[in-house]
Scaffold this motif. Structure first.
Motif, short mmCIF file in Angstrom:
data_model
loop_
_atom_site.label_atom_id
_atom_site.label_comp_id
_atom_site.label_asym_id
_atom_site.label_seq_id
_atom_site.Cartn_x
_atom_site.Cartn_y
_atom_site.Cartn_z
N PRO A 172 8.95 5.59 -6.20
CA PRO A 172 7.51 5.53 -6.51
C PRO A 172 6.91 6.88 -6.90
N HIS A 173 6.15 6.86 -8.00
CA HIS A 173 5.55 8.07 -8.55
C HIS A 173 4.36 7.71 -9.43
N PHE A 174 3.58 8.71 -9.75
CA PHE A 174 2.49 8.56 -10.71
C PHE A 174 2.93 9.17 -12.04
N ASP A 175 2.48 8.60 -13.14
CA ASP A 175 2.74 9.23 -14.43
C ASP A 175 1.71 10.31 -14.74
N ALA A 202 14.30 -3.38 -11.98
CA ALA A 202 12.91 -3.77 -12.28
C ALA A 202 11.98 -2.57 -12.20
N THR A 203 10.84 -2.68 -12.90
CA THR A 203 9.74 -1.73 -12.74
C THR A 203 8.75 -2.37 -11.78
N VAL A 204 8.44 -1.70 -10.68
CA VAL A 204 7.60 -2.31 -9.65
C VAL A 204 6.40 -1.41 -9.33
N PHE A 205 5.31 -2.06 -8.95
CA PHE A 205 4.07 -1.37 -8.57
C PHE A 205 3.77 -1.74 -7.12
N PRO A 206 4.20 -0.91 -6.16
CA PRO A 206 4.11 -1.30 -4.74
C PRO A 206 2.69 -1.49 -4.21
N TYR A 207 1.68 -0.85 -4.80
CA TYR A 207 0.32 -0.99 -4.28
C TYR A 207 -0.29 -2.35 -4.62
N ILE A 208 0.22 -2.98 -5.70
CA ILE A 208 -0.38 -4.25 -6.13
C ILE A 208 0.63 -5.40 -6.18
N GLY A 209 1.89 -5.10 -5.89
CA GLY A 209 2.89 -6.16 -5.80
C GLY A 209 3.39 -6.68 -7.13
N VAL A 210 3.25 -5.90 -8.19
CA VAL A 210 3.72 -6.33 -9.51
C VAL A 210 5.17 -5.90 -9.71
N LYS A 211 5.96 -6.78 -10.31
CA LYS A 211 7.35 -6.46 -10.64
C LYS A 211 7.66 -6.94 -12.05
N LEU A 212 8.21 -6.06 -12.86
CA LEU A 212 8.57 -6.36 -14.25
C LEU A 212 10.07 -6.18 -14.41
N PHE A 213 10.76 -7.26 -14.77
CA PHE A 213 12.20 -7.17 -14.95
C PHE A 213 12.51 -6.91 -16.43
N PRO A 214 13.48 -6.03 -16.71
CA PRO A 214 13.76 -5.62 -18.09
C PRO A 214 14.06 -6.80 -19.01
N GLU A 215 13.45 -6.74 -20.18
CA GLU A 215 13.68 -7.75 -21.22
C GLU A 215 13.83 -6.99 -22.53
N GLY A 264 -11.81 9.86 -16.52
CA GLY A 264 -10.74 10.85 -16.36
C GLY A 264 -10.07 10.85 -15.00
N ASP A 265 -10.58 10.08 -14.05
CA ASP A 265 -9.92 10.00 -12.74
C ASP A 265 -8.66 9.15 -12.83
N GLY A 266 -7.69 9.49 -11.98
CA GLY A 266 -6.45 8.74 -11.97
C GLY A 266 -6.60 7.36 -11.36
N ILE A 267 -5.85 6.39 -11.91
CA ILE A 267 -5.82 5.03 -11.36
C ILE A 267 -4.63 4.97 -10.41
N TYR A 268 -4.89 5.09 -9.13
CA TYR A 268 -3.81 5.24 -8.15
C TYR A 268 -2.98 3.97 -7.98
N ASN A 269 -3.54 2.84 -8.33
CA ASN A 269 -2.77 1.60 -8.22
C ASN A 269 -1.69 1.47 -9.29
N THR A 270 -1.63 2.45 -10.21
CA THR A 270 -0.54 2.43 -11.20
C THR A 270 0.71 3.11 -10.66
N ARG A 271 0.70 3.54 -9.42
CA ARG A 271 1.92 4.14 -8.84
C ARG A 271 3.05 3.11 -8.97
N HIS A 272 4.15 3.53 -9.53
CA HIS A 272 5.22 2.58 -9.86
C HIS A 272 6.58 3.22 -9.65
N ALA A 273 7.61 2.41 -9.80
CA ALA A 273 8.98 2.89 -9.57
C ALA A 273 9.96 2.11 -10.43
N ALA A 274 11.08 2.74 -10.71
CA ALA A 274 12.20 2.05 -11.38
C ALA A 274 13.24 1.74 -10.32
#
Length: 538
Positions: free
Chosen positions: A432-435, A469-482, A496-506
């Motif tokens: 998990p990280h922020f872009d 998968a690409t997952v977003f742990p704060y919101i429970g979203v999971k995207l499987f590669p296609e 200009g503030d960061g959207i912290y719910n976009t924290r995601h992971a591979a």
């Protein structure tokens, strides 16, 4: 031994007859016996050489059969982590034990030179260590059973089963890292296998030695004592085992003495919580956190959040009033509304993907991350992949893909970073990280001079057999590669503030290959594309 004895006879005769032979017929006749012994010695030498060559012939046939089968496989043979580990072991530990001793060490020999040259393409001990680390990461993340892995089973996929030696080597590597949790699991399996193997690939004494001490370190002293006694039954003079046994006996006596004392004092007996027979996965503070636990659950495909606005999600064709999209609109699927996360299907063609992979492959280097303190790029264990950067000038395909990203996202890509291509290896992941750069990370992206990362465009260039998968742990979203699809989301609010719910992971790649490309779009140049606002809700 027979060859050595013959040579010793020759040496003795040579010493005896080192004086003038022509002056004594008796000594001259002795030379005939020496000739006979030389013949025997040469035959013994030939016999030993034939054995060596026969072994090399079997090794060559095995290598040939193994490589032909692997290269003929429809799926990437080494994309299976079990196959990959066994392959790494084959050309490191097994090579040094089985192959190298059968080669004559002659640096001037052409065959020797050729093999040494080819070994430059083969796995090293560092690769073997990486393969074991990846296998254990997958075992933990996807909760894979050690028995199934040793049998070659990963979900519905089957590969070659492991031997006792294969399991022992995993256990030895984790033991050296003082990871007694994994050592115990793999040594237990090695112990099971060594008792049923017809041609034993490991010594039971070695397994018992590692396993008993690991069990002691995990708190299971009683079983450690049982296995130590079993070891001593096989090897009574094993000094370390003798000392360990005495120590374990004393520890158990002390425990029983304390228990009796508590009972005599009328205290209730306290039973420590020791799940899974004392062997529990060691976790640092972060890995105990809700975020990390959610991340791993999402990687396994589990549902972690109940999204109440799911019924409002839409799929649509969009052209964004852009000439590039009028004839072939983008296929947009909403995945989440706040933050807005969408997937564009079939947005990159197969021939474009192959060109990008071809251009990127010779440029791949270990992926890096921004150090928030120094602002410099560095490698990290939580990001395991190799990456390359491609520019518009590299190929017309890169230019076309970048133009399409700009058209579909409605953002200016002139100030965006170059197209980053990432290839994930064994158990490849990015935790998990922020872009975007947070406010305290003042030095991040400073050299680019284009502001923060306003949005992320992530293209999947392969399907993945399992995991990844690409997952977003704060919101429970999971995207499987296609293959050919791309995910898009904004990293920053309009103010200009960061959207912290976009924290995601591979997530770690379980089986298969994963290629992705990233386009990080920056703030500069978006003044008229996505105007600023003081309202965070916009």
């Amino acid at each position: 031994m027979k060859l050595l004895a013959s040579l010793m006879v020759i040496a003795c005769v040579a010493t005896f007859a080192s004086t003038e032979l022509f002056s004594s017929m008796a000594h001259l006749e002795t030379a005939l016996y020496a000739e006979k012994d030389i013949a025997v010695a040469i035959k013994d030498y030939i016999q030993e050489e034939e054995k060596r060559l026969d072994k090399l012939r079997r090794i060559a046939e095995d290598f040939s059969e193994h490589s032909e089968k692997a290269l003929a496989s429809e799926k990437n043979f080494l994309a299976n982590p079990i196959n990959a580990y066994l392959y790494m072991k084959r050309f490191t530990l097994d090579w040094d034990k089985e192959v190298a001793p059968n080669f004559k060490s002659d640096p001037e020999n052409e065959v020797h030179k050729r093999i040494e040259e080819l070994k430059g393409y083969l796995p090293t001990y560092e690769d073997l260590k990486g393969a074991v680390t990846a296998l254990l990461r997958l075992q933990d993340t996807y909760q894979l059973d050690t028995n199934h892995l040793a049998q070659g089973h990963i979900r519905s996929m089957v590969s070659r089963s492991m031997s006792a030696s294969d399991c022992l080597e995993i256990g030895k590597m984790t033991y050296n890292e003082e990871d007694f949790y994994h050592t115990t699991m793999w040594m237990e399996k090695a112990l099971t296998l060594v008792t049923i193997e017809k041609n034993r690939t490991a010594e039971k004494v070695d397994i018992l030695d590692y396993l008993s001490y690991s069990l002691y370190k995990q708190g299971n002293i009683e079983r450690a004592l049982v296995l130590t006694n079993e070891l001593l039954a096989l090897l009574p003079h094993h000094t370390r085992a003798q000392n360990n046994r005495n120590y374990y006996v004393k520890l158990l006596e002390d425990q029983r003495r304390k228990e009796r004392r508590r009972g005599e004092d009328g205290e209730a007996e306290e039973i420590e919580d020791q799940p899974n027979e004392y062997n529990t996965r060691p976790l640092d503070e972060y890995r105990k956190s809700e975020e990390f636990q959610t991340y791993e659950s999402l990687c396994r495909g589990e549902k972690t959040h109940d999204y109440k606005l799911k019924h409002k999600l839409k799929c649509r064709y969009v052209n964004k009033n852009n000439p590039l999209l009028l004839l072939q609109p983008a296929k947009e699927e909403e995945v989440y509304l706040d933050p807005w996360i969408v997937v564009y299907h079939n947005v990159v063609a197969d021939h474009e993907i192959e060109t990008i992979k071809r251009l990127a492959t010779p440029k791949l280097n270990r992926a890096t991350v921004h150090n928030s303190r120094t602002g410099k790029l560095e490698t990290a264990e939580y990001r395991v992949s190799k990456s390359a950067w491609l520019k518009d000038d590299d190929d017309v395909v890169i230019r076309n893909v970048n133009r399409r990203i700009g058209a579909v996202s409605s953002l200016n890509v002139e100030t965006a970073e170059e197209l980053q291509i990432a290839n994930y290896g064994l158990g490849g992941q990015y935790e998990p990280h922020f872009d975007f750069a947070r406010k305290e990370e003042k030095s991040a992206f400073r050299d680019l001079g284009s502001g923060n990362r306003i949005a992320t465009w992530l293209t999947y260039m392969t399907d993945v057999d399992a995991g990844g998968a690409t997952v977003f742990p704060y919101i429970g979203v999971k995207l499987f590669p296609e293959k050919g699809a791309a995910a898009f989301w904004y990293n920053l609010y309009r103010n200009g503030d960061g959207i912290y719910n976009t924290r995601h992971a591979a997530c770690p790649v379980l089986v298969g290959q994963k290629w992705v490309s990233n386009k990080w779009i920056h703030e500069r140049g978006q003044e008229f594309k996505r105007p600023c606002s003081l309202n965070m809700d916009e």
